[in-house]
Design a protein around this motif. Structure first.
Motif, PDB file in Angstrom:
ATOM      1  N   LYS A 124       9.342  41.114  17.940  1.00  0.00           N
ATOM      2  CA  LYS A 124       9.726  40.763  16.569  1.00  0.00           C
ATOM      3  C   LYS A 124       9.709  39.246  16.449  1.00  0.00           C
ATOM      4  O   LYS A 124      10.270  38.544  17.288  1.00  0.00           O
ATOM      5  N   ILE A 125       9.053  38.767  15.411  1.00  0.00           N
ATOM      6  CA  ILE A 125       8.983  37.318  15.204  1.00  0.00           C
ATOM      7  C   ILE A 125       9.746  36.975  13.937  1.00  0.00           C
ATOM      8  O   ILE A 125       9.550  37.584  12.894  1.00  0.00           O
ATOM      9  N   ASP A 126      10.629  36.010  14.072  1.00  0.00           N
ATOM     10  CA  ASP A 126      11.439  35.588  12.950  1.00  0.00           C
ATOM     11  C   ASP A 126      11.276  34.075  12.853  1.00  0.00           C
ATOM     12  O   ASP A 126      11.345  33.386  13.867  1.00  0.00           O
ATOM     13  N   SER A 127      11.047  33.552  11.671  1.00  0.00           N
ATOM     14  CA  SER A 127      10.787  32.121  11.582  1.00  0.00           C
ATOM     15  C   SER A 127      11.216  31.549  10.244  1.00  0.00           C
ATOM     16  O   SER A 127      11.129  32.219   9.213  1.00  0.00           O
ATOM     17  N   VAL A 128      11.680  30.322  10.304  1.00  0.00           N
ATOM     18  CA  VAL A 128      12.020  29.586   9.088  1.00  0.00           C
ATOM     19  C   VAL A 128      11.316  28.232   9.168  1.00  0.00           C
ATOM     20  O   VAL A 128      11.451  27.525  10.178  1.00  0.00           O
ATOM     21  N   VAL A 129      10.551  27.898   8.141  1.00  0.00           N
ATOM     22  CA  VAL A 129       9.806  26.635   8.138  1.00  0.00           C
ATOM     23  C   VAL A 129      10.761  25.450   8.326  1.00  0.00           C
ATOM     24  O   VAL A 129      11.820  25.399   7.704  1.00  0.00           O
ATOM     25  N   ASN A 130      10.366  24.551   9.209  1.00  0.00           N
ATOM     26  CA  ASN A 130      11.134  23.347   9.555  1.00  0.00           C
ATOM     27  C   ASN A 130      12.479  23.629  10.215  1.00  0.00           C
ATOM     28  O   ASN A 130      13.302  22.731  10.352  1.00  0.00           O
ATOM     29  N   VAL A 131      12.713  24.873  10.610  1.00  0.00           N
ATOM     30  CA  VAL A 131      13.939  25.197  11.344  1.00  0.00           C
ATOM     31  C   VAL A 131      13.564  25.702  12.729  1.00  0.00           C
ATOM     32  O   VAL A 131      14.122  25.280  13.737  1.00  0.00           O
TER      33      VAL A 131
END
Length: 163
Positions: free
Chosen positions: A144-151
């Motif tokens: 599972k990939i979880d991502s927040v731009v610039n975080v």
């Protein structure tokens, strides 16, 4: 990729923590070049969870890709690899505090040759994540990939439950 089914016969017991340390040894100097580092947190009390049946070379390759990606995009911040357990399952999380992946890219990110729009000059073929996903699927490991731009980005691997 097409040879995956033949691989069942090459499965043996693999120590996942040993693979993680091998990857650490290989990539720590690359992390340092980017003013980053790799931190490993081992929060597993049942050592049997760290041993899974599988193809060691492929699992190494799949995990290596995930950690290498984290280092590629995590300028000046450490990459944290956490091995943990819940019930009879092993979990590995690879977390970086890099540029993150935009939401519309996140859905396609594990497709072969797909590269996010914000990779700029970072070199890559776009094959890494799709290959890793195929290898994990073959071993019944959920990615599972979880991502927040610039975080940052977190890749969570959920291993099959031990009986």
């Amino acid at each position: 990729m097409s040879g995956m089914t033949k691989l069942e016969t090459s499965h043996k017991q693999v120590r996942i923590d040993e693979l993680i340390w091998k990857i650490y040894e290989k990539l720590e100097s690359r992390a340092k070049e980017k003013n980053s580092s790799i931190k490993i947190q081992l929060q597993v009390t049942k050592s049997s969870l760290l041993e899974i049946p599988g193809n060691e070379t492929l699992l190494y390759l799949a995990l290596y890709n995930i950690v290498e990606n984290a280092i590629k995009y995590s300028f000046d911040k450490p990459v944290v690899i956490t091995l943990s357990e819940k019930g009879n399952q092993l979990y590995i999380e690879v977390r970086d505090e890099g540029r993150g992946i935009p939401a519309d890219d996140l859905m396609k990110i594990s497709e072969t040759f797909y590269r996010g729009k914000n990779v700029d000059t970072v070199k890559g073929s776009g094959i890494g994540l799709s290959l890793s996903k195929s290898i994990f699927d073959h071993h019944h490991i959920v990615m599972k990939i979880d991502s927040v731009v610039n975080v940052g980005t977190s890749v969570l691997l959920e291993f099959p439950a031990h009986s």
